[in-house]
Design a protein around this motif. Sequence first.
Motif, short mmCIF file in Angstrom:
data_model
loop_
_atom_site.label_atom_id
_atom_site.label_comp_id
_atom_site.label_asym_id
_atom_site.label_seq_id
_atom_site.Cartn_x
_atom_site.Cartn_y
_atom_site.Cartn_z
N ALA A 1 0.47 -1.01 3.23
CA ALA A 1 -0.21 0.04 3.68
C ALA A 1 -1.06 0.58 2.52
CB ALA A 1 0.81 0.90 3.91
N GLY A 2 -0.70 0.40 1.38
CA GLY A 2 -1.37 0.74 0.09
C GLY A 2 -2.79 0.26 -0.02
N ILE A 3 -2.81 -1.12 -0.02
CA ILE A 3 -4.29 -1.52 -0.20
C ILE A 3 -4.97 -1.32 1.22
CG2 ILE A 3 -3.63 -3.95 0.90
CD1 ILE A 3 -5.60 -5.10 -1.36
N ALA A 4 -4.44 -1.42 2.40
CA ALA A 4 -5.38 -0.89 3.61
C ALA A 4 -5.72 0.37 3.37
CB ALA A 4 -4.16 -0.84 4.99
N LEU B 1 -7.45 5.65 -7.80
CA LEU B 1 -6.30 6.60 -7.74
C LEU B 1 -5.62 6.81 -6.20
CD1 LEU B 1 -7.44 9.43 -10.03
CD2 LEU B 1 -5.71 7.67 -10.72
N VAL B 2 -6.52 6.70 -5.33
CA VAL B 2 -5.86 6.94 -3.84
C VAL B 2 -5.20 5.41 -3.60
CG1 VAL B 2 -6.55 6.61 -1.36
CG2 VAL B 2 -7.63 8.52 -2.83
N THR B 3 -5.86 4.37 -3.93
CA THR B 3 -5.08 3.09 -3.57
C THR B 3 -3.89 2.89 -4.43
OG1 THR B 3 -7.32 2.20 -3.60
CG2 THR B 3 -5.40 0.62 -3.76
N PHE B 4 -4.10 3.35 -5.74
CA PHE B 4 -2.77 3.19 -6.77
C PHE B 4 -1.50 4.16 -6.08
CE2 PHE B 4 -0.38 5.37 -10.03
CZ PHE B 4 -0.11 4.07 -11.10
N SER B 5 -2.04 5.56 -5.81
CA SER B 5 -0.71 6.23 -5.36
C SER B 5 -0.41 5.96 -3.81
CB SER B 5 -1.66 7.70 -4.99
OG SER B 5 -2.10 8.09 -6.13
N ALA B 6 -1.19 5.26 -2.91
CA ALA B 6 -0.69 4.71 -1.63
C ALA B 6 0.18 3.69 -1.63
CB ALA B 6 -2.00 4.50 -0.80
N SER C 1 -13.68 -3.16 -3.03
CA SER C 1 -14.29 -2.80 -4.07
C SER C 1 -13.39 -3.32 -5.21
CB SER C 1 -14.59 -1.39 -4.07
OG SER C 1 -13.59 -0.60 -4.32
N HIS C 2 -14.02 -3.12 -6.33
CA HIS C 2 -13.22 -3.33 -7.81
C HIS C 2 -12.22 -2.23 -7.93
CE1 HIS C 2 -12.27 -4.24 -11.92
NE2 HIS C 2 -12.71 -2.92 -12.31
N ALA C 3 -12.66 -0.93 -7.76
CA ALA C 3 -11.76 0.15 -7.81
C ALA C 3 -10.40 0.09 -7.15
CB ALA C 3 -12.54 1.26 -7.41
N VAL C 4 -10.68 -0.48 -5.79
CA VAL C 4 -9.24 -0.76 -5.05
C VAL C 4 -8.58 -1.83 -5.53
CG1 VAL C 4 -8.63 -1.59 -2.64
CG2 VAL C 4 -10.48 0.16 -2.85
N ILE C 5 -9.09 -2.85 -5.84
CA ILE C 5 -8.24 -3.98 -6.56
C ILE C 5 -7.53 -3.48 -7.80
CG2 ILE C 5 -8.51 -6.13 -7.51
CD1 ILE C 5 -8.56 -6.34 -4.51
N SER C 6 -8.46 -2.79 -8.51
CA SER C 6 -7.70 -2.41 -9.88
C SER C 6 -6.50 -1.34 -9.62
CB SER C 6 -8.75 -1.60 -10.79
OG SER C 6 -8.26 -1.38 -12.01
N GLY C 7 -6.79 -0.26 -8.70
CA GLY C 7 -5.62 0.38 -8.35
C GLY C 7 -4.44 -0.24 -7.86
N PHE C 8 -4.70 -1.09 -6.84
CA PHE C 8 -3.74 -1.68 -6.17
C PHE C 8 -2.91 -2.94 -7.23
CE2 PHE C 8 -2.36 -6.00 -4.41
CZ PHE C 8 -1.32 -5.57 -3.45
N THR C 9 -3.64 -3.41 -7.98
CA THR C 9 -3.13 -4.15 -9.12
C THR C 9 -2.36 -3.63 -10.03
OG1 THR C 9 -4.92 -5.61 -8.75
CG2 THR C 9 -3.64 -5.92 -10.97
N SER C 10 -2.60 -2.45 -10.74
CA SER C 10 -2.04 -1.52 -11.43
C SER C 10 -0.40 -1.06 -10.65
CB SER C 10 -2.58 -0.39 -11.76
OG SER C 10 -3.63 -0.71 -12.44
N ALA C 11 -0.43 -0.53 -9.58
CA ALA C 11 0.60 -0.15 -8.87
C ALA C 11 1.52 -1.25 -8.53
CB ALA C 11 0.19 0.67 -7.33
N ALA C 12 1.03 -2.38 -8.24
CA ALA C 12 1.81 -3.61 -7.98
C ALA C 12 2.39 -4.00 -8.94
CB ALA C 12 0.92 -4.73 -7.34
N ALA C 13 1.82 -3.80 -10.20
CA ALA C 13 2.46 -4.05 -11.52
C ALA C 13 3.79 -3.58 -11.80
CB ALA C 13 1.45 -4.14 -12.82
N ILE C 14 3.32 -2.21 -11.59
CA ILE C 14 4.69 -1.20 -11.63
C ILE C 14 5.87 -1.49 -10.89
CG2 ILE C 14 5.37 1.21 -11.63
CD1 ILE C 14 2.49 2.10 -12.51
N ILE C 15 5.46 -1.55 -9.56
CA ILE C 15 6.52 -2.05 -8.53
C ILE C 15 7.20 -3.53 -8.94
CG2 ILE C 15 7.04 -2.93 -6.23
CD1 ILE C 15 4.74 -1.16 -5.38
N ILE C 16 6.31 -4.58 -9.41
CA ILE C 16 7.02 -5.75 -9.82
C ILE C 16 7.97 -5.46 -11.31
CG2 ILE C 16 6.58 -7.90 -11.08
CD1 ILE C 16 3.82 -7.75 -9.40
#
Length: 554
Positions: free
Chosen positions: A399-402, A386-391, A130-145
Amino acid sequence: MNQWFPFLDWMKKYDLKEDFKGDMIAGLIVAIMLIPQGMAYAMLAGLPPVMGLYASTVPLILYALFGTSRQLSVGPVAMVSLLIFTGVSGLAEPGSDQYISLVFLLAFMVGVIQLLMGIFKLGAISKFISHAVISGFTSAAAIIIGMSQLKHLIGVEIEASNNVFLIIAEVFTRLNEIHLPTLLIGLGSIFILVLFKKKIKKIPGALVVVVTMIAIVGFLQLNEIGVGIVGNVPDGLPSLSIPSLNIPAINTLLPIAFTIVIIGFVESYAMAKVIATKERYTIHANKELNGLGIANIGTSFFSGFPVTGGFSRSAVNYDAGARTGLASIITGAIILLTLLFFTSWFYYLPQAVLAAIIIVAVYGLIDVKEVFHLWNIKRIDAISLLVTFSATLVIGIEAGIATGVVFSILNFVYRSSKPHMAELGYIEENQTYRNVNRYPMAKTKDDVLIVRIDAAIYFANISYIEERLSDFINNKQDLKAIILDFSGVNDMDAVAIDDLGKWIDQIREENVKISLAQVKGPVRDLLKKAGWTKKYGDVIQHPTIETALLKLGK
């Protein structure tokens, strides 16, 4: 030929007068943008900066020949670089020969998986995320980067690598160790990049920053007082590299390879589709996988690392006037010339500048507005984000995107297990049947129940449907007939057909007549195969609710 060589399509119609000027300008601008970006993303991936230039040559040319998008700019991107570092750094020391060898293998694996997915027409798989999962993952990954680049920005070697909270904690405990000249270069670079991005869009800010900071560091010899620089960048064309097919390493890298394949393809295909829609030509998901797969296999043999289409570069490529894939070929050729003759110019390039380029590039990937947008429309989608982002922030990239994917699948199963159902009533004004909860003026009969089911019926929701039907029945005092409106039912499975048949038999034993109305052809075919036509006669044949009522004598 067009199946495997999509470039033949645009090459046949190529107009030297109209197309070449746009391709030439776009190719030059993207090359100027990609040279510092490529080096920065190589550093993010734990690789020597020159490998970012290698990954910006052969893959671009191969994609231009085998991909279907005419403006997509393929090459190193921040997200994939982070995934490379995450997946390989646990197996070898970043920058070491073993690490580089594993990156070549990873690129080869990504390319082979993408190519096989294209050949077997599996491009639709990406739609299940879903777009929500991709968006949450991308935002979290951007912070990690962004956080992973703090060590280059402040000139302090931070031991924590991917855990955002550990990085922040360590930075606070070592504030007194910050190298001031490095910090000033980094912050100054960020300021210039943001300024040019917002106010002076026609001039590539990255080029201005790189040239300015190289000149300052070289003239003042700031490297002698501790400012980290790129140093010697090997010149010459990318050397031939043969991925080592190590079975244990392949097994270990497989999860991260699939993650790169999915994330890379989703990012690439989304951008390609946007541009193709504007330019009114067709993008083929499976051909895109072919093109990306061949590009990644190519980069694995020419000292590069996994690549995909980038949002910002593709937008720049398109806005600069790129008309065909020749723009990317020109970009690759310019970077090859840079490798041959101009690598010595990057000796004094500060690592803080590359970190600044990465931070500014990924800042735009943090999408706070999307959370509020989804919350206003459908809160469960915002919760998935938010679940994807937090994970992703707490337990890591893979593990986050999974977690996000599993959560969204469970959410889908839960929602589909409780489909919408409505009792219908007759509205004389427009002679239609509508949901009585939404249309209080709709008239119902005491002895007839009309219920519409708005979902496919299968093993996971048939029990809920029967329960809801029982609730509707209990609200009727003198029930004599039931009509099930199947206009919203697109499919049924065998378990649901059998269970619904048993439920109908029980209702008929209570002397209540039952009919199905507006059953769609594919569902009617399934019911016939299950023997319903012989068992129930014309119960499934009614084209409208009115005809079902007439047959029931109501």
